[in-house]
Design an enzyme around this catalytic site. Structure first.
Site, PDB file in Angstrom:
ATOM      1  N   CYS A   1     -23.543  -6.894 -18.223  1.00  0.00           N
ATOM      2  CA  CYS A   1     -22.299  -7.041 -17.471  1.00  0.00           C
ATOM      3  C   CYS A   1     -21.245  -6.091 -18.053  1.00  0.00           C
ATOM      4  O   CYS A   1     -21.066  -6.045 -19.271  1.00  0.00           O
ATOM      5  CB  CYS A   1     -21.756  -8.466 -17.607  1.00  0.00           C
ATOM      6  SG  CYS A   1     -22.779  -9.745 -16.877  1.00  0.00           S
TER       7      CYS A   1
ATOM      8  N   CYS B   1     -28.427  -8.942 -15.649  1.00  0.00           N
ATOM      9  CA  CYS B   1     -27.821  -8.657 -16.957  1.00  0.00           C
ATOM     10  C   CYS B   1     -28.804  -9.051 -18.053  1.00  0.00           C
ATOM     11  O   CYS B   1     -29.335 -10.169 -18.058  1.00  0.00           O
ATOM     12  CB  CYS B   1     -26.514  -9.426 -17.099  1.00  0.00           C
ATOM     13  SG  CYS B   1     -25.827  -9.328 -18.788  1.00  0.00           S
TER      14      CYS B   1
ATOM     15  N   CYS C   1     -26.990 -12.132 -20.120  1.00  0.00           N
ATOM     16  CA  CYS C   1     -26.686 -13.447 -19.532  1.00  0.00           C
ATOM     17  C   CYS C   1     -27.493 -13.716 -18.260  1.00  0.00           C
ATOM     18  O   CYS C   1     -27.392 -14.796 -17.683  1.00  0.00           O
ATOM     19  CB  CYS C   1     -25.199 -13.578 -19.233  1.00  0.00           C
ATOM     20  SG  CYS C   1     -24.661 -12.685 -17.757  1.00  0.00           S
TER      21      CYS C   1
ATOM     22  N   GLY D   1       0.795  -1.228   0.000  1.00  0.00           N
ATOM     23  CA  GLY D   1       0.000   0.000   0.000  1.00  0.00           C
ATOM     24  C   GLY D   1       0.826   1.275   0.000  1.00  0.00           C
ATOM     25  O   GLY D   1       0.270   2.356  -0.160  1.00  0.00           O
TER      26      GLY D   1
ATOM     27  N   CYS E   1     -19.567 -12.105 -19.190  1.00  0.00           N
ATOM     28  CA  CYS E   1     -20.881 -12.217 -19.803  1.00  0.00           C
ATOM     29  C   CYS E   1     -20.860 -13.271 -20.922  1.00  0.00           C
ATOM     30  O   CYS E   1     -21.737 -14.143 -21.002  1.00  0.00           O
ATOM     31  CB  CYS E   1     -21.307 -10.857 -20.348  1.00  0.00           C
ATOM     32  SG  CYS E   1     -23.085 -10.708 -20.641  1.00  0.00           S
TER      33      CYS E   1
HETATM   34 ZN   LIG Z   1     -23.961 -10.642 -18.522  1.00  0.00          ZN
END
Ligand SMILES: [Zn+2]
Lengths: 258, 294
Positions: B266, B241, B244, B32, B272
């Site tokens: 997506c 989505c 999908c 970090g 997807c």
């Molecule tokens: Zn999707």
């Protein structure tokens, strides 16, 4: 009052080039005590405040601070993280100009809550509640908690700075001309507030002021400085009612004539 | 290999790569923490991921399989040009399949498919300093990091909750890495933040303009800052989505026609497509007839 000092300075000396700002200054502060450092501009009083609080390093001498566990620390030998943490917790600093300390684009509540968050508070509701409580203690309406400081008057800004400083219950607060630059009536109200807060909360204060009436109202003890030296010190009333040093006599007489 | 002649492997000279690798090693050792590095001129303008490209160039090997995504998609101009750049200068194999890639360079997303120990993800970073908007002084932010003084960041969250009732940061949501360093995760949606926590893959961050590299080693704690009574929560558009049917992926809103038609799909195109190939169908997916008509 215990017989253990909260802050002790011995033999502080500091020059800026050929100009002596501090010459062999000793100072002691006991818990819950208000110590006024008075003098004219250039007397070294602000330099003393900065050295006592570790913001400035002296050339000679030492400043001891006793932490809540009773351990003594050489303020100028503390690692920077520890000193910064101290300034956010057991110590506070009230500037003459509150804008130097406040975040003007952050709400009043965020300003008051910052020290709590810096110490690890992670409960929004509790932080906000503490902020509202402190606004009340400095006589700011609770419904101003979400307002930005730029909508506040000068006196309110100074009270907000005090709330922001006291929220972590510091035992020691350094104040640099806290009522400077304010109207006389606003000053009087602020002085009353500071006096009642430090008494009720048992806070020790090192107060720098050029105004003897401010010292008279707030301080238990007083140190009079001239050209970097402490020329007279003692209980405030004794020093101001019966000044021994010619310079103190001059300061007192100028107030009486005004 | 069919690397373009006249260039060193992956464009950068070996000395520059060694310098960047040293910065990466230091970054991995201090999770970090922003490590300065001598950012080189790249044949792409700043803002096109020159920091990420230099990090990728420094860690890329001939046997690596590279995937480049921009906003989750493999087929945007930015992703295509970076992929082509490494295809030409390093001759490495490229892929759009997250599972096949050994090295993924990304802008603005973390793939939905969980990453593995044998993968590295390189983030393109425009602004590495999470405190930059709150504290303009570089010296002061360095001090804040050095002393782990991050109260100011919580002041920002406090102000958000006060003003909006919730933290209004939806991208580049600040995180605390390994319980020590405050870090900007780059402008990924806050939705992706939990994926960084204990991720098996090595995460590297390159900021070209700001000349900083930082890292999250595998299996490192990454905590999104919050309050106990306002815990960090991810949000996504409340839809499935359209293509999908996924209900757990991060969605982009796509305008489908000029009559105000909209579609949520997506943002991770590989995710997807993989789901559709496996037989998942969304409510708006084109039928076989529609596809044939195109
Ligand atoms: Zn999707």
């Amino acid at each position: 009052m215990t017989n253990e000092t909260l802050l002790s300075a011995r033999g502080l000396s500091l020059s800026f080039g050929a100009i002596p700002a501090l010459v062999d200054v000793d100072a002691d502060l006991w818990p819950g005590e208000v110590l006024a450092v008075v003098g004219e501009s250039g007397s070294g009083k602000s330099t003393l405040l900065n050295v006592l609080s570790g913001r400035l390093r002296q050339q000679d001498g030492v400043v001891w601070y006793r932490d809540p566990e009773g351990r003594l620390h050489d303020v100028h030998a503390m690692p920077q993280p520890a000193l910064r943490a101290l300034h956010r917790s057991d110590w506070g600093f009230v500037h003459q100009n509150p804008r130097e300390n406040l975040r003007m684009s952050v709400s009043a509540g965020g300003n008051v809550g910052e020290r709590l968050m810096a110490q690890g508070s992670r409960h929004y509701g509790n932080i906000r509640e503490a902020a509202i409580d402190w606004l009340r203690q400095v006589e700011i309406d609770a419904d101003r908690v979400d307002d930005l400081p730029r909508t506040f008057s000068g006196g309110m800004l100074q009270r907000l700075q005090i709330a922001r400083t006291l929220v972590t219950h510091p035992r020691l607060v350094f104040m640099d001309e806290p009522t400077g630059g304010l109207d006389v009536s606003v000053q009087a109200r602020l002085l009353d507030l500071i006096r009642s807060l430090v008494r009720r909360l048992d806070i020790a204060v090192v107060l720098v002021t050029h105004d003897l009436s401010v010292a008279r109202l707030l301080a238990h003890r007083i140190m009079v400085m001239q050209r970097g030296r402490v020329v007279e010190s003692g209980l405030t009333d004794q020093v101001l009612d019966d000044p021994h040093h010619a310079y103190t006599q001059l300061l007192v007489s100028s107030v009486l004539q005004a | 290999m069919n690397a373009l002649s006249g260039y060193n492997f992956a464009y950068l000279d070996e000395q520059t790569k060694r310098m960047i690798r040293r910065a990466i090693l230091k970054a991995v050792a201090i999770p970090g923490h922003q490590v300065p590095f001598g950012s080189r001129e790249m044949p792409l303008p700043y803002g096109w991921g020159t920091g990420g490209i230099q990090v990728t160039a420094a860690v890329l090997g001939p046997s690596d399989v590279l995937k480049v995504i921009d906003q989750g998609a493999d087929d945007t101009t930015n992703a295509v040009s970076i992929r082509r750049f490494f295809g030409r200068t390093a001759g490495v194999r490229t892929t759009t399949a997250t599972a096949e890639a050994t090295l993924i360079q990304t802008r603005h997303r973390i793939p939905e498919t969980a990453l593995r120990e044998d993968q590295i993800i390189v983030y393109q970073v425009p602004q590495p300093e999470p405190l930059s908007k709150l504290e303009p002084s570089r010296a002061e932010t360095r001090r804040m990091h050095g002393l782990a003084e991050y109260g100011l960041m919580h002041v920002k969250l406090y102000e958000d909750i006060t003003r909006f009732g919730h933290v209004s940061i939806s991208y580049d949501y600040p995180v605390l890495v390994n319980s020590r360093y405050l870090m900007a995760p780059s402008p990924i949606p806050a939705f992706d933040n939990p994926k960084m926590h204990m991720m098996p893959a090595l995460q590297l961050f390159g900021a070209g303009r700001e000349k900083r590299i930082y890292a999250v080693p595998p299996y490192t704690a990454v905590k999104s800052l919050d309050f106990d009574d306002h815990p960090f929560r991810t949000t996504r558009a409340p839809h499935a989505c359209g293509l999908c049917g996924a209900t757990d992926s991060y969605l982009d809103e796509v305008v489908t026609d000029d009559r105000g038609g909209r579609l949520f799909v997506c943002s991770d195109t590989d995710h997807c497509e993989t789901r559709r190939a496996a037989g998942h169908v969304g409510a708006e997916a084109p039928t076989a007839d529609e596809l044939a008509a195109e």
